[in-house]
Design an enzyme around this catalytic site. Structure first.
Site, short mmCIF file in Angstrom:
data_model
loop_
_atom_site.label_atom_id
_atom_site.label_comp_id
_atom_site.label_asym_id
_atom_site.label_seq_id
_atom_site.Cartn_x
_atom_site.Cartn_y
_atom_site.Cartn_z
CG ASN A 17 -21.84 4.99 12.51
OD1 ASN A 17 -21.98 5.98 12.00
ND2 ASN A 17 -20.52 4.24 12.34
CE LYS A 55 -18.12 6.34 13.59
NZ LYS A 55 -18.50 7.23 12.13
CB CYS A 72 -19.18 2.03 9.62
SG CYS A 72 -17.59 2.71 9.19
CG LEU A 129 -14.24 9.94 6.65
CD1 LEU A 129 -14.55 8.67 5.67
CD2 LEU A 129 -12.93 10.21 6.61
NE ARG A 130 -21.87 11.50 3.89
CZ ARG A 130 -22.51 12.61 2.95
NH1 ARG A 130 -23.60 12.14 2.65
NH2 ARG A 130 -22.19 13.27 2.45
CE LYS A 145 -15.84 -1.22 12.12
NZ LYS A 145 -15.73 -0.35 13.00
CE LYS A 158 -4.12 -0.28 2.38
NZ LYS A 158 -4.92 -0.26 3.47
CD GLU A 213 -13.37 11.60 9.97
OE1 GLU A 213 -12.47 12.23 10.72
OE2 GLU A 213 -14.28 12.36 9.40
CG LEU A 259 -36.11 8.91 6.05
CD1 LEU A 259 -37.17 9.92 6.40
CD2 LEU A 259 -36.46 7.90 6.96
#
Ligand code: NAD
Length: 450
Positions: free
Chosen positions: A211, A207, A263, A153-154, A266, A35, A151, A253
């Site tokens: 979620n 967080k 995310c 972010l999407r 879990k 990576k 965090e 919706l």
């Protein structure tokens, strides 16, 4: 400021590149040498719109670099983020903190001067306490604070989310650490982004609460969609009717095949386990988890029904595989439930995804991949839209209909209308819409498409 990201995945890489773009000096560390090597050559390890350009710009400006060796950079860092994975622990659903704790030990050994160690990974309440204990044990004399900066972010909109967040949550146990993080995020003050300074435990829980709430919203509309089908109502109209209420809001919706991704599955599970552990069960979240699992499992049945009751011997074109558009992330994608279930029912699967095919190959077997939605549909009997990529929102339905032997389109994202599909001669099945009384087999019987 000098910033180090430990973990250069979806979150670490995007956050690192954005902090560099704010003007900080950032080094992204990962133990995955392939990576890091790719990033040094300007090759992105993930698909995220805008990322390649942002990385290139900041690398060129000498604000962003990559290494596998934390020893090269931790000593000089003001802030070290832990952005490693926290997957579900096999067997019990708790968050697996192995990577967080291992990274904490590595960082502890290399500290020099005052450093704020920040968990950006999503971690259960109390993890910051444990990280602090680890660092104290490994480096008793070190000058450090441990903070939580979850965090939000999407994937697919990660850069915009990071640079224009609704809020930044910073949980610390020391004013010095709060000030360091305020300084780090100072460029966002121009946009008047609220910075919510809390205790570390509050930030950690915030967080999970966010979620779990979003997962509940999705699951709620999915169950309303099922009810719509039974009572002859339209879920998109119901969603609009409730979403325009400011107390509810229109986002999250859209009825669909169930939430997936790296995310929500879990994190809902981990929150449930934490809540049980502390004797304050979150029964709503437990119900959400169960309903979502059932929904993902049921989506193949929707396809079978739309195909007239059986798919054995049929070829199905699956359009979209990733858990949402604009990412190559296949973690817990609904397609991973749908495709094997259809194969088990005797179907042959062809698939097309604009960015996820390489990842999908690691998770799915016996799938023939195509270069375009039309190539995928050619020779198939029916098509199923699983992910609402833009490219799939504007299909030429006449062309698609001409390629599908049975002329059936199953739309698990409600991106077309019955009218559009009928005009193209397609039998159409969406979610949460009044189901046509006429069986699909009769609708397609008169078609002679080759
Ligand atoms: P990821 O799997 O994409 O990346 C994690 C990276 O950490 C991997 O590249 C891995 O090689 C590296 N790593 C692990 N241990 C390391 C170590 N000791 N030293 C250096 N590198 C190490 O994970 P992700 O999707 O970026 O998620 C990271 C965290 O952020 C998780 O806790 C997740 O829940 C949270 N999060 C993710 C998202 C998202 O959209 N993906 C959004 C918000 C929060």
């Amino acid at each position: 400021m000098r910033v180090v990201m430990i973990g250069t995945g979806y979150v670490g890489l995007v956050s690192g590149a954005c902090f560099a773009d704010f003007g900080h000096a950032v080094t992204c560390v990962d133990k995955d040498a392939a990576k890091i090597d790719a990033l040094r050559r300007g090759v992105m390890p993930i698909y995220e719109p805008g990322l390649e350009g942002l990385v290139a710009k900041n690398t060129k400006a000498d604000r962003l670099s990559f290494t596998t060796e934390p020893a090269e950079v931790i000593g000089d860092a003001d802030v070290v983020f832990l952005a490693v994975g926290t997957p579900s622990r096999r067997g019990d659903g708790h968050a697996d903190l192995t990577y967080v704790y291992a990274a904490s030990e590595e960082v502890a050994k290399l500290l020099s001067g005052y450093t704020v160690i920040v968990t950006k990974s999503t971690v259960p309440v109390g993890t910051g306490d444990e990280v602090e204990a680890i660092v104290r044990r490994v480096a008793p004399g070190a000058d450090f604070d441990v903070a939580s900066n979850p965090e939000f972010l999407r994937e697919g909109a990660a850069i915009a989310d990071f640079k224009r967040p609704d809020r930044v949550v910073v949980g610390t146990e020391s004013e010095r650490a709060t000030e360091a993080l305020r300084e780090l995020y100072r460029p966002l003050y121009l946009n008047e982004t609220p910075l919510i300074a809390t205790s570390r435990r509050t930030a950690e829980l915030t967080k999970y609460a966010a979620n779990a709430f979003l997962a509940a919203k999705i699951t709620f509309i999915n169950e309303v969609a099922d009810l719509c089908e039974k009572v002859g109502a339209d879920v998109q109209e119901v969603a609009r009717g409730i979403g325009l209420d400011n107390r509810i809001g229109p986002k999250f919706l859209n009825a669909g095949p169930g939430y997936g991704g790296s995310c929500f599955p879990k994190d809902t599970l981990a929150l449930s386990r934490t809540a049980q552990q502390y004797g304050a069960p979150v029964t709503i979240v437990d119900a959400v988890i169960l309903a979502n699992e059932r929904r993902k499992a049921r989506m193949a049945d929707v396809v079978v029904e739309a195909a007239g009751g059986k798919v054995s011997g049929k070829t199905i074109a699956v359009l979209g595989l990733t858990f949402k558009p604009n990412t190559d992330d296949m973690r817990d994608a609904p397609s991973l439930d749908i495709v094997p279930a259809l194969q088990k029912a005797g179907a042959t699967i062809r698939a097309y995804d604009p960015a996820g095919q390489q990842e999908a190959q690691k998770h799915l077997s016996d799938v023939a991949y195509s270069d375009s939605p039309y190539a995928c549909a050619e020779g198939a009997d029916i098509a199923v839209i699983v992910t609402e990529w833009d490219e799939l929102r504007a299909l030429d339905l006449d062309r698609l209909a001409g390629l599908l032997a049975d002329r059936v389109l199953v739309d698990l994202r409600n991106i077309y209308t019955d009218e559009d599909a009928s005009a193209a001669g397609l039998a159409y099945r969406a979610l949460g819409k009044p189901v046509r009384q006429e069986p699909v087999v009769r609708l397609v019987a008169g078609n002679t498409a080759s």
